[in-house]
Design a protein around this motif. Structure first.
Motif, short mmCIF file in Angstrom:
data_model
loop_
_atom_site.label_atom_id
_atom_site.label_comp_id
_atom_site.label_asym_id
_atom_site.label_seq_id
_atom_site.Cartn_x
_atom_site.Cartn_y
_atom_site.Cartn_z
N ARG A 19 -29.73 112.74 -44.27
CA ARG A 19 -30.36 111.78 -43.38
C ARG A 19 -29.52 111.56 -42.17
NH1 ARG A 19 -32.20 107.40 -47.68
NH2 ARG A 19 -30.59 108.25 -48.69
N SER A 20 -28.12 111.79 -42.30
CA SER A 20 -27.17 111.87 -41.13
C SER A 20 -27.48 113.05 -40.35
CB SER A 20 -25.67 111.53 -41.45
OG SER A 20 -24.90 111.56 -40.77
N GLU A 21 -27.05 114.04 -40.84
CA GLU A 21 -27.04 115.44 -40.16
C GLU A 21 -27.04 116.63 -41.33
OE1 GLU A 21 -23.49 116.63 -38.51
OE2 GLU A 21 -22.62 114.80 -38.88
N PRO A 22 -27.29 117.70 -40.81
CA PRO A 22 -27.22 119.02 -41.81
C PRO A 22 -25.80 118.93 -42.25
CG PRO A 22 -28.81 119.40 -39.85
CD PRO A 22 -27.98 118.08 -39.59
N LEU A 23 -25.79 119.91 -43.41
CA LEU A 23 -24.70 120.22 -43.83
C LEU A 23 -24.46 121.81 -43.83
CD1 LEU A 23 -24.28 117.94 -46.74
CD2 LEU A 23 -22.78 117.53 -45.11
N VAL A 24 -22.93 122.13 -43.61
CA VAL A 24 -23.00 123.64 -43.70
C VAL A 24 -22.13 124.07 -44.87
CG1 VAL A 24 -21.95 125.53 -42.23
CG2 VAL A 24 -22.98 123.71 -41.14
#
Length: 525
Positions: free
Chosen positions: A170-175
């Protein structure tokens, strides 16, 4: 140019304490170890405090807290084993109610339908919330082989080391960045709270190649780093469940070397963009994944989870929309609350009936194959969440389990047994696949044995074949004499009742279509 999106999905025909306790315990034991800032931390996955056990990632928080790598062999089994070398009895999925049918349902009928459809989410969210001590978006690695002292994971797996994280997008994508791994089997399973295994990275899915994968929230339209692949999650919360093959203690260092070249990072840390907003801490779990409410309290947990984790199909979205509307309209209405109570109880009974009707044995073994992706078969989805949460798709792994011998008698260490694979009936596996056989006590843990040998498989040094090419595994509590074949093919078993699990990773088509099944355990005269 924007990188292409890829979704490594394998679809299959529809047809104690859980994982949470494992990682919560790791967090407490290893709090001093910390993280390297790249999203990992070390964690020996054992405890000797005698606390209730958890489920490995590819398995289940079964009703009695048993293993998830095992599926219930029968409705009355108390070991919750996750596999069956025979078959799961699958029936055609009943048609989901239409919007018109939903409109005419009574509150109790609607609650019953919503209970069955929503049960997997409540199991998953409770599991996720039990991990609150770990935070989110941090990759943990197991760095020791399981043994009899491993009292956290039920049905401990000596074949693989786990790499696990709970993701909140919900904050940002992960890599997720991984090196090339082509000398051993590995997999990362991406599991939604609805228990769909919606993507895989690893030996089977991506050929073990090096790369970066952007794990993005639903509907994400941002820019991925050059060369990275995008996996769009159907939900904002995701379980990342990794497994790396390990041969023995000496081989652990090689998996640690893979860990040291791997990372899980926010997308902004890779691109240098402004970080996303901070995430709210996970709520405290209302209870364990093995004790899901069977009254209106179930819906108090379910409804808040739907916004972050939208239902997987249009039919289920219509069902839950109607549920939310009626709950809002009837807030404070004792009669409607009573209807929710009754509907939840009826839904729980339906799930129990599914458990009782979907399994059978072949040669003493049981197996579930039609699992991992469920569509609108909410009954199968709930069945697996009840006895096989976190199940892999069968193309990745199948886990036959036996609690009885060839004659149907319970396996018991007071007797000796043999399991013979004919030369042309060894487990058929794809490249880099492997098989192993393990024996557990009735509690689904390894029982201490002076031999310190708990698994036999295709990587066991010194296995002896018969003159005809067959392979016979000897099962006994006492060490066999040289006249009885010696220890080369020996699998020690507990002194009393025991359970066998055969792990088949990267199974070939004969396993998947049921034309290959394991040979039975034959009692010695």
């Amino acid at each position: 140019m924007r990188p292409s999106r890829s979704l490594h999905v394998t679809r299959t025909p529809a047809g104690g304490r859980g994982l949470a306790a494992l990682l919560t315990t790791l967090a407490l034991v290893l709090a001093a170890c910390g993280s390297d800032g790249g999203g990992r931390a070390d964690d020996p996955t054992t405890t000797t405090d005698g606390t209730a056990a958890t489920t490995p990632a590819d398995c289940i928080p079964a009703e009695t807290g048993e293993t998830a790598e095992t599926t219930a062999t029968t409705a009355t089994t108390t070991t919750g084993a996750c596999a069956d070398a025979s078959t799961t009895t699958t029936t055609a999925a009943p048609a989901d109610p239409t919007p018109e049918e939903i409109e005419t349902m009574s509150d109790e009928e609607l609650a019953e339908e919503a209970y069955v459809a929503g049960y997997p989410v409540v199991v998953s969210i409770r599991t996720l919330q039990r991990l609150r001590g770990l935070g989110t978006n941090t990759l943990f690695w197991q760095t020791t082989l399981a043994g009899p002292e491993s009292r956290v994971i039920v049905a401990p797996n000596r074949d693989t080391l786990y790499s696990i994280a709970v993701l909140d997008l919900r904050s940002e994508p992960l890599v997720l960045t991984l090196p090339e791994v082509t000398d051993r089997y590995y997999t990362y399973q991406l599991l939604s709270p609805w228990t769909d295994s919606f993507a895989y990275i690893g030996t089977r899915a991506t050929g073990g190649r090096a790369g970066s994968w952007v794990i993005a929230p639903p509907g994400w339209e941002g820019e991925a780093p050059e060369g990275a692949e995008v996996i769009e999650s159907p939900t904002n919360q995701v379980f990342l469940l990794g497994r790396f093959l390990v041969d023995d203690e000496a081989d652990v260092a090689n998996v640690i070397a893979i860990r040291d070249r791997s990372s899980l990072q926010p997308l902004s840390a890779v691109t240098g963009a402004e970080p996303g907003p901070p995430l709210a801490p996970l709520a405290e779990a209302a209870g364990t994944a093995q004790a899901i409410p069977t009254d209106a309290a179930f819906f108090d947990e379910l409804v808040p989870s739907l916004a972050a984790n939208p239902p997987p199909t249009d039919a289920q979205r219509a069902l839950f929309a109607a549920l939310e509307e009626r709950m809002a309209d009837g807030e404070g209405d004792d009669a409607r609350r009573a209807a929710l109570d009754a509907g939840a109880a009826a839904g729980a009974d339906r799930i129990a009936a599914e458990v009782a009707s979907r399994t059978e044995l072949v040669g003493g073994w049981s197996v579930n194959r039609d699992i991992g992706v469920y569509g609108d078969d909410v009954a199968l989805r709930a069945f697996v969440a009840r006895i096989g949460w976190g199940a892999n798709v069968p193309e990745e792994a199948v886990y036959p389990v036996a609690q009885v011998d060839a004659d149907g008698a319970p396996l018991d260490g007071s007797r000796d047994y043999t399991i013979t694979f004919p030369a042309d009936r060894l487990p058929p596996l794809d490249d880099l696949g492997f098989w192993s056989l393990s024996a557990y006590g009735p509690d689904m843990f390894f029982a201490p044995h002076p031999s310190n040998r708990y698994t036999v498989g295709d990587r066991t040094p010194g296995l002896v074949r018969g003159e005809d090419g067959s392979l016979t595994i000897h099962l006994s509590h006492d060490e066999p004499s040289a006249a009885d074949g010696g220890t080369a093919n020996w699998l020690p078993v507990p002194a009393g009742r025991f359970v066998l699990m055969l792990r088949l990773y990267l199974p070939a088509e004969p396993i998947l279509d049921g034309t290959w099944t394991p040979p039975p355990a034959v009692p010695s005269p």
